[in-house]
Design a protein around this motif. Structure first.
Motif, short mmCIF file in Angstrom:
data_model
loop_
_atom_site.label_atom_id
_atom_site.label_comp_id
_atom_site.label_asym_id
_atom_site.label_seq_id
_atom_site.Cartn_x
_atom_site.Cartn_y
_atom_site.Cartn_z
N ASN A 103 0.81 -1.22 0.00
CA ASN A 103 0.00 0.00 0.00
C ASN A 103 0.84 1.27 0.00
OD1 ASN A 103 -2.42 -1.46 0.02
ND2 ASN A 103 -2.28 -1.73 2.23
N LYS A 104 2.11 1.12 -0.35
CA LYS A 104 3.05 2.25 -0.30
C LYS A 104 2.59 3.42 -1.18
CE LYS A 104 7.87 3.43 -1.18
NZ LYS A 104 9.17 2.91 -1.60
N ALA A 105 2.10 3.16 -2.37
CA ALA A 105 1.68 4.24 -3.27
C ALA A 105 0.55 5.06 -2.65
CB ALA A 105 1.25 3.67 -4.63
N LYS A 106 -0.41 4.40 -2.04
CA LYS A 106 -1.52 5.10 -1.38
C LYS A 106 -1.01 5.90 -0.19
CE LYS A 106 -6.18 4.34 0.37
NZ LYS A 106 -7.24 3.37 0.63
N LEU A 107 -0.11 5.32 0.59
CA LEU A 107 0.48 6.01 1.75
C LEU A 107 1.21 7.26 1.29
CD1 LEU A 107 1.25 6.15 4.77
CD2 LEU A 107 3.23 4.71 4.21
N VAL A 108 2.02 7.16 0.25
CA VAL A 108 2.77 8.30 -0.26
C VAL A 108 1.81 9.39 -0.74
CG1 VAL A 108 4.33 9.07 -2.10
CG2 VAL A 108 4.88 7.02 -0.78
N LYS A 109 0.74 8.99 -1.40
CA LYS A 109 -0.27 9.96 -1.86
C LYS A 109 -0.86 10.73 -0.67
CE LYS A 109 -4.50 10.17 -4.68
NZ LYS A 109 -4.09 11.08 -5.73
N ILE A 110 -1.18 10.02 0.39
CA ILE A 110 -1.76 10.67 1.58
C ILE A 110 -0.72 11.58 2.24
CG2 ILE A 110 -2.65 10.25 3.91
CD1 ILE A 110 -3.93 7.65 2.71
N LEU A 111 0.49 11.08 2.43
CA LEU A 111 1.52 11.87 3.11
C LEU A 111 1.90 13.12 2.32
CD1 LEU A 111 3.85 9.07 4.49
CD2 LEU A 111 2.23 10.49 5.78
#
Length: 168
Positions: free
Chosen positions: A93-101
């Motif tokens: 889920n790294k891509a989603k996490l980076v988008k949120i951060l």
């Protein structure tokens, strides 16, 4: 042995205090650390630090900047539905996490005195956040700024009470 423990404890306190937020005025705070080290030094930002590490954003936020970071507290992350944080921290889920951060980061150094009611600020993620000023408080989307203008060597941090979500 008891004396050694006391000396070790004092050493830890001295080292930790070198990164502790030091007020310079009623509204502003300045620390001798970059944004990441500032966050690491604060117990109420441990979830944010874990997320930044999981998203491989440490080197970016240690960069020259300047950056403005709207930093959600541990309590802000705790408001998310159960299991959300744990899920976001998984490698898949790294891509989603980076988008949120990156939705919590605005390029440049934006102090609270620069904020205007109704202002839209473009984030590193690409979408914009809305600034609302009301009754002496600033809000970023639906998050209230609880501590403003914490200056780091490479930008400024504004602590917020809610994780803000980009359009998905």
């Amino acid at each position: 042995m008891k004396k050694l423990g006391t000396v070790l404890m004092l050493t830890v306190i001295i080292i930790a205090s070198s990164f502790t937020i030091k007020p310079t005025s009623v509204h502003e705070t300045k620390v001798d650390a970059d944004i990441v080290d500032l966050a690491i030094s604060q117990d109420f930002l441990t979830t944010l630090v874990a997320a930044v590490k999981a998203g491989d954003l440490v080197d970016v936020l240690k960069g020259d900047g300047p950056f403005t970071v709207f930093a959600p507290t541990n309590d802000a992350f705790a408001k998310l539905p159960e299991g959300t944080v744990e899920s976001l921290l998984k490698p898949e889920n790294k891509a989603k996490l980076v988008k949120i951060l990156t939705y919590h980061v605005v390029p440049g150094k934006v102090m609270s005195s620069d904020l205007k009611n109704g202002q839209m600020a473009k984030t590193v993620e690409g979408s914009s956040v809305k600034v609302t000023l009301k009754d002496g408080k600033a809000m970023i989307n639906n998050a209230t700024v609880t501590a403003a203008d914490i200056e780091a060597d490479n930008g400024v941090v504004h602590v917020i009470d809610t994780v803000i979500m980009p359009p998905m």
